[in-house]
Design a protein around this motif. Structure first.
Motif, PDB file in Angstrom:
ATOM      1  N   ILE A 225       0.601  -1.143  -0.456  1.00 52.04           N
ATOM      2  CA  ILE A 225       0.066  -0.191  -0.158  1.00 52.04           C
ATOM      3  C   ILE A 225       0.423   1.020   0.407  1.00 52.04           C
ATOM      4  CG2 ILE A 225      -1.643   1.284   1.178  1.00 52.04           C
ATOM      5  CD1 ILE A 225      -2.502  -1.394   2.276  1.00 52.04           C
ATOM      6  N   ASP A 226       0.336   2.212  -0.943  1.00 55.06           N
ATOM      7  CA  ASP A 226       1.368   3.320  -1.280  1.00 55.06           C
ATOM      8  C   ASP A 226       0.277   4.115  -0.908  1.00 55.06           C
ATOM      9  OD1 ASP A 226       3.238   4.839  -1.890  1.00 55.06           O
ATOM     10  OD2 ASP A 226       3.831   4.433  -4.072  1.00 55.06           O
ATOM     11  N   ASN A 227       0.822   5.194   0.477  1.00 58.77           N
ATOM     12  CA  ASN A 227      -0.527   6.206   0.866  1.00 58.77           C
ATOM     13  C   ASN A 227       0.285   6.868   0.134  1.00 58.77           C
ATOM     14  OD1 ASN A 227      -2.922   7.284   1.160  1.00 58.77           O
ATOM     15  ND2 ASN A 227      -3.198   6.574   3.341  1.00 58.77           N
ATOM     16  N   VAL A 228      -0.832   8.084   0.665  1.00 52.42           N
ATOM     17  CA  VAL A 228      -0.280   9.700   0.111  1.00 52.42           C
ATOM     18  C   VAL A 228       0.164  10.181   1.899  1.00 52.42           C
ATOM     19  CG1 VAL A 228      -0.710  10.571  -1.660  1.00 52.42           C
ATOM     20  CG2 VAL A 228      -2.430  10.642  -0.062  1.00 52.42           C
ATOM     21  N   GLN A 229      -0.973   9.938   2.491  1.00 56.51           N
ATOM     22  CA  GLN A 229      -1.121  10.324   4.063  1.00 56.51           C
ATOM     23  C   GLN A 229      -2.344   9.905   4.155  1.00 56.51           C
ATOM     24  OE1 GLN A 229      -0.165  14.185   4.882  1.00 56.51           O
ATOM     25  NE2 GLN A 229      -2.413  14.842   5.560  1.00 56.51           N
TER      26      GLN A 229
ATOM     27  N   GLY B  53       3.273  -9.218 -11.434  1.00 49.68           N
ATOM     28  CA  GLY B  53       3.783 -10.489 -11.220  1.00 49.68           C
ATOM     29  C   GLY B  53       2.614 -11.186 -10.016  1.00 49.68           C
ATOM     30  N   ASP B  54       3.066 -11.960  -8.406  1.00 53.22           N
ATOM     31  CA  ASP B  54       3.062 -12.290  -7.986  1.00 53.22           C
ATOM     32  C   ASP B  54       2.083 -11.002  -6.946  1.00 53.22           C
ATOM     33  OD1 ASP B  54       5.539 -12.147  -6.933  1.00 53.22           O
ATOM     34  OD2 ASP B  54       5.401 -13.929  -6.968  1.00 53.22           O
ATOM     35  N   GLU B  55       2.699  -9.885  -6.141  1.00 54.67           N
ATOM     36  CA  GLU B  55       2.318  -8.553  -6.159  1.00 54.67           C
ATOM     37  C   GLU B  55       0.934  -7.690  -6.445  1.00 54.67           C
ATOM     38  OE1 GLU B  55       5.041  -4.828  -3.396  1.00 54.67           O
ATOM     39  OE2 GLU B  55       5.792  -6.462  -5.391  1.00 54.67           O
ATOM     40  N   LEU B  56       0.438  -7.329  -5.846  1.00 56.19           N
ATOM     41  CA  LEU B  56      -0.880  -6.463  -5.727  1.00 56.19           C
ATOM     42  C   LEU B  56      -0.563  -4.869  -4.766  1.00 56.19           C
ATOM     43  CD1 LEU B  56      -3.609  -5.430  -7.116  1.00 56.19           C
ATOM     44  CD2 LEU B  56      -4.491  -5.664  -5.192  1.00 56.19           C
ATOM     45  N   VAL B  57       0.051  -3.901  -5.759  1.00 58.33           N
ATOM     46  CA  VAL B  57       0.413  -2.301  -5.630  1.00 58.33           C
ATOM     47  C   VAL B  57      -1.184  -1.230  -5.265  1.00 58.33           C
ATOM     48  CG1 VAL B  57       1.801  -0.567  -5.917  1.00 58.33           C
ATOM     49  CG2 VAL B  57       2.923  -2.937  -6.335  1.00 58.33           C
ATOM     50  N   LEU B  58      -1.463  -0.724  -4.344  1.00 50.65           N
ATOM     51  CA  LEU B  58      -1.992  -0.081  -4.260  1.00 50.65           C
ATOM     52  C   LEU B  58      -1.261   1.557  -4.212  1.00 50.65           C
ATOM     53  CD1 LEU B  58      -4.194  -1.896  -1.346  1.00 50.65           C
ATOM     54  CD2 LEU B  58      -5.057  -2.142  -4.175  1.00 50.65           C
ATOM     55  N   VAL B  59      -1.802   1.964  -4.805  1.00 41.41           N
ATOM     56  CA  VAL B  59      -1.538   3.875  -4.973  1.00 41.41           C
ATOM     57  C   VAL B  59      -2.258   4.330  -4.622  1.00 41.41           C
ATOM     58  CG1 VAL B  59      -0.655   5.356  -6.187  1.00 41.41           C
ATOM     59  CG2 VAL B  59       0.744   2.923  -6.390  1.00 41.41           C
ATOM     60  N   VAL B  60      -2.281   5.359  -4.000  1.00 49.39           N
ATOM     61  CA  VAL B  60      -3.383   6.292  -3.848  1.00 49.39           C
ATOM     62  C   VAL B  60      -3.117   7.502  -4.588  1.00 49.39           C
ATOM     63  CG1 VAL B  60      -4.596   8.309  -2.449  1.00 49.39           C
ATOM     64  CG2 VAL B  60      -4.009   6.159  -1.607  1.00 49.39           C
TER      65      VAL B  60
ATOM     66  N   THR C 185       3.449   5.876   3.715  1.00 50.74           N
ATOM     67  CA  THR C 185       2.460   5.893   4.170  1.00 50.74           C
ATOM     68  C   THR C 185       3.274   7.462   4.635  1.00 50.74           C
ATOM     69  OG1 THR C 185       0.266   6.797   5.026  1.00 50.74           O
ATOM     70  CG2 THR C 185       1.748   5.541   6.583  1.00 50.74           C
ATOM     71  N   ASP C 186       2.508   8.820   4.783  1.00 49.87           N
ATOM     72  CA  ASP C 186       3.149   9.827   5.190  1.00 49.87           C
ATOM     73  C   ASP C 186       2.451  10.247   6.699  1.00 49.87           C
ATOM     74  OD1 ASP C 186       5.700  10.673   4.780  1.00 49.87           O
ATOM     75  OD2 ASP C 186       5.276  11.143   2.859  1.00 49.87           O
TER      76      ASP C 186
END
Length: 291
Positions: free
Chosen positions: A41-45, A91-98, A127-128
């Motif tokens: 999970i790549d969150n902004v804040q 591939g075998d990884e799911l990335v969630l980007v806000v 995240t921040d």
């Protein structure tokens, strides 16, 4: 003609009243894909809470979007609705980007995840300004700022080390299996039942650690101006170096310890068979090592 005092007051009040509207939007959320190995999970804040789900179940829960700094509440509501969570199956990884709407990037947004995740997945969170909590899952990395991190019944991925990074935020971990590397600042660290090599760095915060290292394992703990309390198995063997400064002192109790030197505010010697390594350091505070 110069504005009158009353006109200046009106302008000031208008400025204070501008850009103060906000809106909170809470959504039920489920990913379209369920990966085989990992979730990032790549969150902004904002905060992230992940709890254990059964293998093969969906990644699902709620997402709360906070949008602030708008002139009108209706504008805040529309902006919140325009926030997207982009999914990318790599591939075998799911990335969630806000993704924040480009036209509103000068506003304030916070996105909070509360998700159930299958327990066969390795999780990572970036995240921040958000608290991160993970329960019952494998953890590769957690990176936040100005916020607390909590782990419970977690594990490092096979052959890897769990990396925990924050600042000005407390770190608490209970019942973690595998190597653990923690770095924060200006905050305490509390670790209980950590079954693996352990490294902790903080400043201005106490460290309390109960570690179960493997044979020939390593423990490194460092802080400043705060005490360190380390519990180890009585039969754990390691070369020990524990260093502090006045008015601090080093106390060793109920461990098999053979000193190799005598120094002010310092203990150096062998625990048990000396197979591993323990390095513990602070400034102007006590160090306590015990069973």
């Amino acid at each position: 003609m110069k504005p009158t005092l009353s006109a200046l007051s009106i302008l000031a009040l208008a400025a204070l009243g501008a850009c103060t509207e906000s809106f909170d939007l809470t959504l039920s959320y489920q990913t379209r894909a369920t990966p085989e190995r990992a979730l990032t999970i790549d969150n902004v804040q904002g905060g992230v809470r992940l709890v254990r789900g059964a293998p093969g179940t969906p990644i699902a829960g709620t997402v709360k979007i906070h949008a602030a700094g708008f002139d009108e509440k209706s504008d805040a509501r529309l902006a919140a609705q325009e926030v997207e969570i982009a999914e990318s199956l790599q591939g075998d990884e799911l990335v969630l980007v806000v993704q924040i709407p480009a036209q509103h990037r000068n506003k304030t947004f916070a996105v909070t995840f509360d998700l159930s995740v299958p327990d066969n997945l390795v999780t990572s969170v970036v995240t921040d300004n958000g608290r991160v909590s993970v329960n019952g899952l494998m953890v590769a990395e957690i990176d936040t700022t100005n916020a607390e991190i909590d782990l419970a019944f977690t594990a490092a991925p096979p052959g890897a080390t769990t990396l925990i990074r924050t600042n000005d935020g407390r770190v608490v971990a209970e019942s973690h299996e595998g190597p653990l590397d923690v770095a924060t600042s200006n905050a305490p660290v509390e670790l209980f039942s950590i079954a693996g090599n352990t490294r902790v760095s903080t400043t201005q915060g106490a460290i309390v650690a109960r570690i179960l290292p493997p044979r020939a394992g390593e423990v490194f703990l460092a802080t400043t101006n705060a005490p360190i309390d380390l519990g180890l198995p009585r039969d754990f063997g390691a070369r020990l170096l524990a260093v502090t400064s006045n008015p601090g002192a080093v106390f060793i109790e109920d461990l098999i310890f053979t000193p190799t030197g005598s120094f002010p505010n310092q203990a150096e010697g062998i625990l048990g068979d000396g197979a591993g390594r323990v390095d513990v350091r602070t400034i102007a505070a006590d160090i306590s090592l015990h069973r």
